[in-house]
Design a protein around this motif. Structure first.
Motif, PDB file in Angstrom:
ATOM      1  N   THR A  71      -1.764 -19.898  24.775  1.00 37.76           N
ATOM      2  CA  THR A  71      -2.953 -19.376  25.491  1.00 37.76           C
ATOM      3  C   THR A  71      -3.030 -17.881  25.352  1.00 37.76           C
ATOM      4  OG1 THR A  71      -3.357 -21.128  27.337  1.00 37.76           O
ATOM      5  CG2 THR A  71      -3.820 -18.846  27.971  1.00 37.76           C
ATOM      6  N   ALA A  72      -4.053 -17.058  25.357  1.00 43.97           N
ATOM      7  CA  ALA A  72      -4.153 -15.532  25.321  1.00 43.97           C
ATOM      8  C   ALA A  72      -3.504 -15.037  26.230  1.00 43.97           C
ATOM      9  CB  ALA A  72      -5.462 -14.972  24.982  1.00 43.97           C
ATOM     10  N   TYR A 255       6.238 -17.443  24.792  1.00 41.21           N
ATOM     11  CA  TYR A 255       7.699 -16.893  24.288  1.00 41.21           C
ATOM     12  C   TYR A 255       8.213 -15.853  25.500  1.00 41.21           C
ATOM     13  CZ  TYR A 255       7.163 -18.868  19.942  1.00 41.21           C
ATOM     14  OH  TYR A 255       7.123 -19.652  18.662  1.00 41.21           O
ATOM     15  N   GLY A 256       7.404 -15.782  26.679  1.00 34.79           N
ATOM     16  CA  GLY A 256       7.959 -14.930  27.497  1.00 34.79           C
ATOM     17  C   GLY A 256       6.963 -14.692  28.584  1.00 34.79           C
ATOM     18  N   HIS A 257       7.656 -14.344  29.930  1.00 36.09           N
ATOM     19  CA  HIS A 257       6.887 -14.207  31.246  1.00 36.09           C
ATOM     20  C   HIS A 257       7.275 -13.051  31.709  1.00 36.09           C
ATOM     21  CE1 HIS A 257       4.957 -18.594  31.400  1.00 36.09           C
ATOM     22  NE2 HIS A 257       6.188 -18.674  30.411  1.00 36.09           N
ATOM     23  N   GLU A 274       0.809 -12.484  24.230  1.00 39.11           N
ATOM     24  CA  GLU A 274       0.218 -13.014  23.065  1.00 39.11           C
ATOM     25  C   GLU A 274       0.927 -14.167  22.683  1.00 39.11           C
ATOM     26  OE1 GLU A 274      -0.921 -10.530  20.087  1.00 39.11           O
ATOM     27  OE2 GLU A 274      -1.815  -8.771  21.257  1.00 39.11           O
ATOM     28  N   ALA A 275       0.047 -15.314  22.102  1.00 42.63           N
ATOM     29  CA  ALA A 275       0.833 -16.496  21.718  1.00 42.63           C
ATOM     30  C   ALA A 275       1.654 -16.458  20.683  1.00 42.63           C
ATOM     31  CB  ALA A 275      -0.560 -17.421  21.167  1.00 42.63           C
ATOM     32  N   GLY A 280       8.675 -10.246  15.759  1.00 39.68           N
ATOM     33  CA  GLY A 280       9.823 -10.815  16.441  1.00 39.68           C
ATOM     34  C   GLY A 280       9.884 -10.511  17.884  1.00 39.68           C
ATOM     35  N   ALA A 281       8.934  -9.595  18.459  1.00 38.73           N
ATOM     36  CA  ALA A 281       8.866  -9.349  19.849  1.00 38.73           C
ATOM     37  C   ALA A 281       7.806  -9.866  20.683  1.00 38.73           C
ATOM     38  CB  ALA A 281       8.574  -7.561  19.927  1.00 38.73           C
TER      39      ALA A 281
END
Length: 316
Positions: A71-72, A255-257, A274-275, A280-281
């Motif tokens: 999801t965006a 990949y992160g919250h 971002e999806a 790598g970030a």
């Protein structure tokens, strides 16, 4: 010397949730505020915090808030009014957060239980699954320590529960971040908050200085970007271990919250990235609604384990 925090007058054991207070806001007002926030393009609410191409994708997402992985990037929050910062109210949009008890013992694991009730004092039992979970629960002490990101389970009667251990005395803030449907079937995303009391001697910690790196377990997380008041800005988080980039794994469909809490009133912002990774970030889009200090908590997963990097950010 520490400040002694006394109990909040709760009974010795759990009681049934009470009805909503007089501060309950009508649902139509909450939905209208969400729409205005989305059109404004910023704020700590249900705002679009990304360039036009990302905003277009998010607008499509808003029609159905059950998000698959990829999801965006966007912001979770409710519509508490003012500058749209969320989590400051126990009641918004016609819904109220009702904890079974607000006084918890120090250091013991207990089941934290609560309900979300509607304007007719009925427990809500239907929630959208957002980022793999129907309910995201955040807890932090008033000095911005002790952060926890939990996912409770719901009983058929609408009572949510999750094991919690609060290790230090003080006032703790509980946030419930969720999405449900109004009577017309439209998604309503809210973040409701309430204080919890842990009795005992309260020794508040100083807010750490602002820094662009954080150490957690054996990882180093570097933050790139500068948060600005009222301006959409990118924040990128690079994770390394012993100088090497580990393989980040999707956690709750991303990949992160990122959770941001504003120092002073603990206003809440829950941002998703971002999806795909960017060089790598993990890349987020963030708008600070006001000047001041914020504490950022960035969750990421490596080898099946979730880690949380913490940052202090000062917005001029």
């Amino acid at each position: 010397m520490g400040e002694t925090v006394t109990g909040a007058g709760d009974p010795a054991g759990p009681t049934e949730p009470a009805g909503p207070g007089t501060s309950t806001v009508r649902l139509a007002t909450g939905v209208a505020a969400v729409v205005l926030a989305m059109l404004a393009g910023f704020a700590l609410g249900r705002a679009v915090t990304a360039p036009t191409s990302i905003g277009t994708q998010y607008a499509a997402d808003a029609a159905d808030h059950t998000h698959p992985p990829g999801t965006a990037p966007h912001v979770h929050g409710g519509t508490d009014g003012g500058d749209q910062i969320s989590g400051l109210s126990v009641s918004a949009g016609g819904y109220t957060l009702v904890p079974v008890r607000r006084q918890l013992p120090i250091g013991d694991q207990v089941d934290l239980r609560f309900q979300i009730i509607d304007a007719d004092q009925r427990p809500v039992t239907a929630f959208d699954v957002v980022h793999d979970k129907p309910m995201h629960l955040i807890i932090a002490r008033r000095d911005l320590t002790g952060y926890q990101h939990l996912h409770p389970t719901m009983a058929p009667n609408g009572t949510w529960s999750v094991p919690v251990r609060l290790a230090a005395a003080g006032i703790w803030r509980l946030y419930t971040d969720f999405t449900l449907r109004d009577s017309g079937g439209s998604p309503v995303a809210l973040t409701l908050g309430v204080d919890l009391v842990v009795a005992g001697e309260y020794l508040p910690a100083d807010l750490p200085d602002a820094a662009d790196t954080a150490e957690v377990d054996d990882f180093t997380v570097r933050m790139r970007g500068v948060a600005q008041r009222g301006v959409v800005t990118p924040l990128l988080f690079e994770v390394s271990r012993a100088g090497q980039a580990p393989t980040l794994e999707p956690y709750l469909g991303a990949y992160g919250h990122l959770v941001a809490l504003r120092d002073g009133d603990l206003g809440y912002l829950h941002v998703h990235p971002e999806a795909e990774l960017v060089d790598g970030a993990v890349k987020f889009w963030l708008t600070a609604p006001s000047s001041g200090d914020y504490r950022l908590f960035m969750d990421f997963q490596v080898a099946g384990e979730v880690h949380t990097a913490e940052f202090t950010v000062t917005v001029d």
